[in-house]
Design an enzyme around this catalytic site. Structure first.
Site, mmCIF file in Angstrom:
data_model
loop_
_atom_site.group_PDB
_atom_site.id
_atom_site.type_symbol
_atom_site.label_atom_id
_atom_site.label_comp_id
_atom_site.label_asym_id
_atom_site.label_seq_id
_atom_site.Cartn_x
_atom_site.Cartn_y
_atom_site.Cartn_z
ATOM 1 N N SER A 150 0.799 -1.226 0.000
ATOM 2 C CA SER A 150 0.000 0.000 0.000
ATOM 3 C C SER A 150 0.834 1.280 0.000
ATOM 4 O O SER A 150 0.331 2.337 -0.358
ATOM 5 C CB SER A 150 -0.963 0.029 1.182
ATOM 6 N N LYS A 168 0.714 4.594 6.683
ATOM 7 C CA LYS A 168 0.103 5.456 5.659
ATOM 8 C C LYS A 168 0.711 6.853 5.743
ATOM 9 O O LYS A 168 1.407 7.194 6.682
ATOM 10 C CB LYS A 168 -1.419 5.570 5.857
#
Length: 177
Positions: free
Chosen positions: A39, A86
């Site tokens: 990700s 993230k």
């Protein structure tokens, strides 16, 4: 010989106790973590070994572009809670809008040279409330992040820290941007 053995044992106990104290102190400030998944590609890759700064947000606030590690209610295959890595896209009072594959922060399109591909899925139009942040992965087409209900906005209390250093692979040791 018995007196010498006692002195040796005392010295070993001192060394071990000192090492334990240092280990405890160090783990209060930093924490190792391993990247699982794609990700954050191309910034981070599967099996990158990271050190996160645990005190960065105890004395400061998350900023646009910071790469963070936070806990979630998601579970891993082994039943443990899943931590995610993230990038911070917006903080409290920021207005986030995702439209036509573009990300806008407070009315201005943000430049994101770090993302993989050119497509950011989702239709988001929100103002971030106090105590929350909005974060997304750099590999937008393969990232479970704040755009999705399963993750949503991140509570600041769930942030474990800011990614400080990549330790592995050795050819990429250094700070992460």
């Amino acid at each position: 010989m018995g007196e010498q053995l006692k002195k040796e044992a005392v010295e070993w106990i001192k060394v071990i106790a000192t090492a334990l104290v240092f280990a405890f102190i160090i783990t209060q400030f930093i924490r190792p973590t391993l990247v699982r998944g794609e990700s954050m590609y191309p910034t981070l890759e599967e099996d990158n070994y990271l050190i996160i700064n645990r005190i960065s947000y105890k004395v400061g606030e998350p900023k646009l572009g910071d790469i963070i590690v936070f806990s979630t209610d998601l579970t891993q295959e082994d039943g443990r809670k899943k931590d995610l890595v993230k990038r911070v896209i917006g903080v409290a009072k920021d207005h986030i809008k995702i439209e036509d594959s573009k990300v806008y922060l407070n009315g201005k399109q943000i430049q994101e040279p770090y993302i993989h591909g050119k497509y950011t899925d989702g239709n988001i139009d929100m103002t971030i409330p106090e105590g929350k942040i909005f974060a997304m992965g750099d590999n937008r087409e393969n990232s479970l992040d704040s755009r999705y209900e399963e993750v949503g906005l991140i509570d600041k209390k769930d942030i474990m820290g800011k990614v400080a250093i990549r330790l592995f692979p050795f050819n990429k040791i250094g700070t992460v941007k």
